[in-house]
Enzyme design. Structure first.
Site, PDB file in Angstrom:
ATOM      1  CE  LYS A 166       9.971 -40.735 -83.189  1.00 24.63           C
ATOM      2  NZ  LYS A 166       9.874 -39.256 -83.355  1.00 24.63           N
ATOM      3  NE  ARG A 221       4.040 -31.830 -86.561  1.00 23.59           N
ATOM      4  CZ  ARG A 221       3.112 -31.216 -87.279  1.00 23.59           C
ATOM      5  NH1 ARG A 221       2.256 -31.926 -87.979  1.00 23.59           N
ATOM      6  NH2 ARG A 221       3.060 -29.901 -87.333  1.00 23.59           N
ATOM      7  CG  ASP A 238       2.794 -39.781 -82.648  1.00 24.54           C
ATOM      8  OD1 ASP A 238       2.447 -40.828 -83.205  1.00 24.54           O
ATOM      9  OD2 ASP A 238       3.842 -39.659 -82.006  1.00 24.54           O
ATOM     10  CB  ILE A 264       4.194 -26.215 -90.373  1.00 26.00           C
ATOM     11  CG1 ILE A 264       3.160 -25.989 -91.480  1.00 26.00           C
ATOM     12  CG2 ILE A 264       4.208 -27.677 -89.940  1.00 26.00           C
ATOM     13  CD1 ILE A 264       3.528 -26.690 -92.778  1.00 26.00           C
ATOM     14  CG  ASP A 284       8.243 -36.673 -76.867  1.00 24.00           C
ATOM     15  OD1 ASP A 284       7.064 -36.352 -77.125  1.00 24.00           O
ATOM     16  OD2 ASP A 284       9.144 -36.675 -77.730  1.00 24.00           O
TER      17      ASP A 284
END
Length: 421
Positions: free
Chosen positions: A22, A92, A116, A123, A307
């Protein structure tokens, strides 16, 4: 909104194949618009984020054709178009269009990114990079407007304050067609960065050092796709199924993995006592015996991935004694799965952003909410372990990150259904 309904407590067995990463895919799709010829991506995961990115491409008259696991992207008729905030806020990773549009057109107008809610993810490093290349960045009507000077972007040395994956990706894409050389110092080292660099280099870009903390990009006039690109396997999906297999498996083989991408995770799982046999591109996870608690600390790659801290949590609950500790050094606020696990009977709590886990002999089904992708994965594993029925609301978040998850779980013997709420 989708719901995932699980009737748990059933041992799972068999084989599962991991999809494309992903976190590679969501950068490769925006990067495709840098090409002056059609692009073919193979091993593309069937996830909601891909559909959302394709919608954004359609806004720019980019043609897409997604069949099985192959995605054809034709950017030859692309038009410069502001990307609408509504669609941008759905994920995002849409912020990668900032670097891609800047590299292709010298301008980008993008709504502020969503995705999320796992704590602050500014940023500012992206903006610092664009400005170092000579771009001006403004906030106009809740949109980020980035413009290159009249003569185009110019390479520069950029020293990131932290090894941000997003900033590294965006700077690479913006600098591929900049004048001269760009040097990114303290760059992110993730395998997905290497995947992006390989993709761009095969189109004529000149990128060296991907996978190290210093990346050098020599700008070229333009790039064009010549061969299909196969996306690397998803190490986060693989880690999630390893946890699942150890928690509730009766022998599960996980195919299409790159073992070295999982070194930190596998070391921690095996420290707990999980027995795993590795083959060339697969792992066999044996049914778990008596497991012991461990301490998990997340760090930038090659450290333990943020993650994967949530998917490993149900495995810690399976330990027989002691206290497990999870410290997320990347996103300390990533703890919203904890109250949901408590609803299922988990002996787990948060103190000062540190997750404390105690052995839990039995989980029971409950109605819970998936606040983000990896929280959803944690609840999914817990639901498969639990007695009774678990209903996961906002399962859309699971679908954003896990390739054909309902189909894969059913093939392992799970009683799971995804339906509209």
């Amino acid at each position: 909104m989708k719901q995932m309904i699980i009737h748990g407590g059933k041992p799972l067995k068999g084989d599962v194949w991991i999809g494309g990463a992903k976190n590679s895919t969501v950068s490769l799709i925006p990067a495709a618009i840098l090409s002056r010829t059609p692009v073919t991506l193979e091993c593309v995961p069937r996830i909601a984020d891909v559909d959302n990115l394709m919608d954004l491409l359609h806004e720019m008259d980019v043609k897409c054709d997604f069949k099985e696991t192959t995605l054809h992207i034709d950017p030859t008729a692309i038009k410069m178009s502001p990307l609408p905030a509504g669609k941008i806020k759905s994920l995002r990773a849409s912020y990668y269009f900032m670097g891609a549009l800047l590299g292709r057109f010298g301008k980008a107008v993008v709504g502020f990114p969503g995705g999320d809610d796992i704590g602050p993810r500014p940023i500012d490093q992206h903006i610092k990079g664009f400005e170092a290349l000579g771009a001006t960045v403004k906030n106009e009507n809740d949109q980020i407007v980035i413009s290159a000077p009249e003569g185009g972007l110019t390479g520069n040395d950029i020293d990131l304050a932290m090894p941000s994956v997003g900033a590294t990706v965006n700077i690479i894409m913006a600098s591929v067609t900049a004048h001269g050389q760009t040097v990114i110092k303290n760059a992110a080292k993730e395998p997905e960065i290497i995947d992006l660099a390989t993709f761009l280099n095969n189109m004529g870009a000149v990128i060296r050092g991907a996978g190290t903390d210093t990346i050098r990009i020599d700008g070229v006039e333009k790039i064009a796709s010549k061969i299909p690109h196969t996306i690397i396997p998803d190490r986060i999906e693989a880690g999630t199924y390893i946890s699942l297999a150890a928690c509730i498996g009766d022998g599960i083989r996980i195919h299409n993995i790159i073992e070295e991408h999982l070194d930190s995770y596998l070391a921690k799982v095996e420290e707990m006592g999980v027995v795993i046999d590795a083959d060339e591109d697969s792992l066999f996870v044996y049914p778990a015996g008596d497991l012991k608690m461990v301490q998990v600390k997340t760090n930038p790659y090659p450290g333990f991935a943020t993650d994967l801290q949530q998917p490993i949590t149900p495995l810690l609950l399976s330990a027989k004694s002691g206290e497990g500790v999870i410290i997320d050094n990347i996103y300390p606020k990533r703890v919203r799965h904890i109250p949901e696990l408590q609803k299922m009977g988990a002996d787990i709590k948060v103190e000062d952003n540190i997750i404390l886990v105690h052995p839990t002999s039995e989980l029971h089904g409950a109605r819970v909410h998936a606040d983000e992708i990896r929280a959803g994965a944690s609840l999914m594993i817990a639901g498969l372990m639990a007695d009774g029925e678990t209903v996961i609301d906002n399962a859309d978040n699971i679908l954003r990150g896990y390739d054909r998850v309902e189909e894969k779980l059913r093939k392992l013997g799970a009683d799971v259904t995804i339906q509209n709420a």
